[in-house]
Design a protein around this motif. Structure first.
Motif, PDB file in Angstrom:
ATOM      1  N   GLY A 113       0.768  -1.239   0.000  1.00  0.00           N
ATOM      2  CA  GLY A 113       0.000   0.000   0.000  1.00  0.00           C
ATOM      3  C   GLY A 113       0.800   1.291   0.000  1.00  0.00           C
ATOM      4  O   GLY A 113       0.227   2.373   0.018  1.00  0.00           O
ATOM      5  N   VAL A 114       2.117   1.224  -0.042  1.00  0.00           N
ATOM      6  CA  VAL A 114       2.934   2.436  -0.027  1.00  0.00           C
ATOM      7  C   VAL A 114       2.705   3.244  -1.307  1.00  0.00           C
ATOM      8  O   VAL A 114       2.457   2.673  -2.369  1.00  0.00           O
ATOM      9  CB  VAL A 114       4.434   2.083   0.167  1.00  0.00           C
ATOM     10  N   LEU A 115       2.758   4.572  -1.185  1.00  0.00           N
ATOM     11  CA  LEU A 115       2.608   5.444  -2.345  1.00  0.00           C
ATOM     12  C   LEU A 115       3.789   5.253  -3.292  1.00  0.00           C
ATOM     13  O   LEU A 115       4.935   5.157  -2.856  1.00  0.00           O
ATOM     14  CB  LEU A 115       2.544   6.911  -1.902  1.00  0.00           C
ATOM     15  N   LEU A 116       3.500   5.212  -4.587  1.00  0.00           N
ATOM     16  CA  LEU A 116       4.524   5.076  -5.624  1.00  0.00           C
ATOM     17  C   LEU A 116       4.529   6.336  -6.489  1.00  0.00           C
ATOM     18  O   LEU A 116       3.523   7.043  -6.573  1.00  0.00           O
ATOM     19  CB  LEU A 116       4.244   3.849  -6.489  1.00  0.00           C
ATOM     20  N   ALA A 117       5.647   6.614  -7.133  1.00  0.00           N
ATOM     21  CA  ALA A 117       5.752   7.784  -8.005  1.00  0.00           C
ATOM     22  C   ALA A 117       4.801   7.632  -9.196  1.00  0.00           C
ATOM     23  O   ALA A 117       4.625   6.534  -9.720  1.00  0.00           O
ATOM     24  CB  ALA A 117       7.192   7.942  -8.487  1.00  0.00           C
ATOM     25  N   TYR A 118       4.210   8.746  -9.598  1.00  0.00           N
ATOM     26  CA  TYR A 118       3.312   8.713 -10.746  1.00  0.00           C
ATOM     27  C   TYR A 118       3.198  10.098 -11.363  1.00  0.00           C
ATOM     28  O   TYR A 118       3.483  11.104 -10.735  1.00  0.00           O
ATOM     29  CB  TYR A 118       1.911   8.217 -10.350  1.00  0.00           C
ATOM     30  N   SER A 119       2.767  10.128 -12.615  1.00  0.00           N
ATOM     31  CA  SER A 119       2.336  11.336 -13.315  1.00  0.00           C
ATOM     32  C   SER A 119       0.942  11.036 -13.811  1.00  0.00           C
ATOM     33  O   SER A 119       0.659   9.915 -14.239  1.00  0.00           O
ATOM     34  CB  SER A 119       3.253  11.636 -14.506  1.00  0.00           C
ATOM     35  N   LEU A 120       0.084  12.018 -13.750  1.00  0.00           N
ATOM     36  CA  LEU A 120      -1.302  11.792 -14.133  1.00  0.00           C
ATOM     37  C   LEU A 120      -1.544  12.027 -15.623  1.00  0.00           C
ATOM     38  O   LEU A 120      -0.997  12.961 -16.204  1.00  0.00           O
ATOM     39  CB  LEU A 120      -2.221  12.716 -13.331  1.00  0.00           C
ATOM     40  N   THR A 121      -2.382  11.171 -16.215  1.00  0.00           N
ATOM     41  CA  THR A 121      -2.883  11.417 -17.564  1.00  0.00           C
ATOM     42  C   THR A 121      -3.862  12.591 -17.481  1.00  0.00           C
ATOM     43  O   THR A 121      -4.247  13.018 -16.384  1.00  0.00           O
ATOM     44  CB  THR A 121      -3.637  10.194 -18.106  1.00  0.00           C
ATOM     45  N   ASP A 122      -4.291  13.103 -18.619  1.00  0.00           N
ATOM     46  CA  ASP A 122      -5.311  14.157 -18.608  1.00  0.00           C
ATOM     47  C   ASP A 122      -6.566  13.664 -17.889  1.00  0.00           C
ATOM     48  O   ASP A 122      -7.146  14.382 -17.076  1.00  0.00           O
ATOM     49  CB  ASP A 122      -5.660  14.595 -20.032  1.00  0.00           C
TER      50      ASP A 122
END
Length: 184
Positions: A113-122
């Motif tokens: 459940g740890v937060l992972l790096a991400y970039s959001l799509t539109d």
């Protein structure tokens, strides 16, 4: 989809200023990049859990450890077999590096459940701006979590372009303003 009115540049600047103030007060978390299994990229894992999941899928009781570094003249057949097994094991794990793509939602490890790096799509940015979980909106001085700061930073980055929809910029400004409300 109908064209949406774009935000004014001064509102985009205000959004960045408010988000920067939140980040000044509560440093954002620095999550590790997501990993996934090459045979099934539907779930994301942190690096440690990806190792455990790969071992489970291979029917092993534990991950194959990295072989020790040895000079070529010190290696024997056992060392080469260990190195080959380790490479085969690692080939089944994808990802594990920054800038690897976009996501429609926040990324968390499927095991721990740890937060992972991400970039959001539109689509993901719009969804986050519309449905920002109310549990994340707590005053900075009253438990604003570094993961929420990271999410707010990702959201602001997603709407940093001149033609960003005005409603989205106003949503991010509102989230940051509410977070700062008890500390200013």
């Amino acid at each position: 989809m109908a064209s949406e009115p774009a935000a004014a540049l001064d509102r985009i600047d205000l959004m960045h200023a408010r988000v920067a103030e939140v980040l000044r007060l509560v440093r954002r978390s620095d999550p590790e990049p997501a990993c996934w299994m090459e045979d099934d990229a539907s779930e994301s894992f942190c690096g440690d859990c990806a190792q455990v999941e790969r071992a489970k899928r291979m029917g092993l009781c534990r991950p194959v450890p990295e072989p020790p570094l040895k000079f070529t003249w010190d290696r024997d057949e056992k060392d080469e077999a260990h190195r080959d097994a380790y490479e085969r094991f690692q080939e089944g794990i994808g990802g594990g590096y920054y800038g690897q793509g976009e996501s429609d939602h926040t990324e968390h490890c499927a095991r721990c459940g740890v937060l992972l790096a991400y970039s959001l799509t539109d689509y993901g940015a719009r969804d986050e701006a519309e449905e920002w979980p109310q549990c994340r909106i707590r005053a900075v001085g009253d438990g604003w979590h570094p993961d929420a700061s990271y999410g707010l930073d990702r959201l602001a980055m997603s709407f940093s372009y001149p033609s960003a929809p005005a409603w989205a910029i106003e949503a991010v400004i509102g989230i940051a303003t509410e977070a700062l409300s008890t500390t200013l």
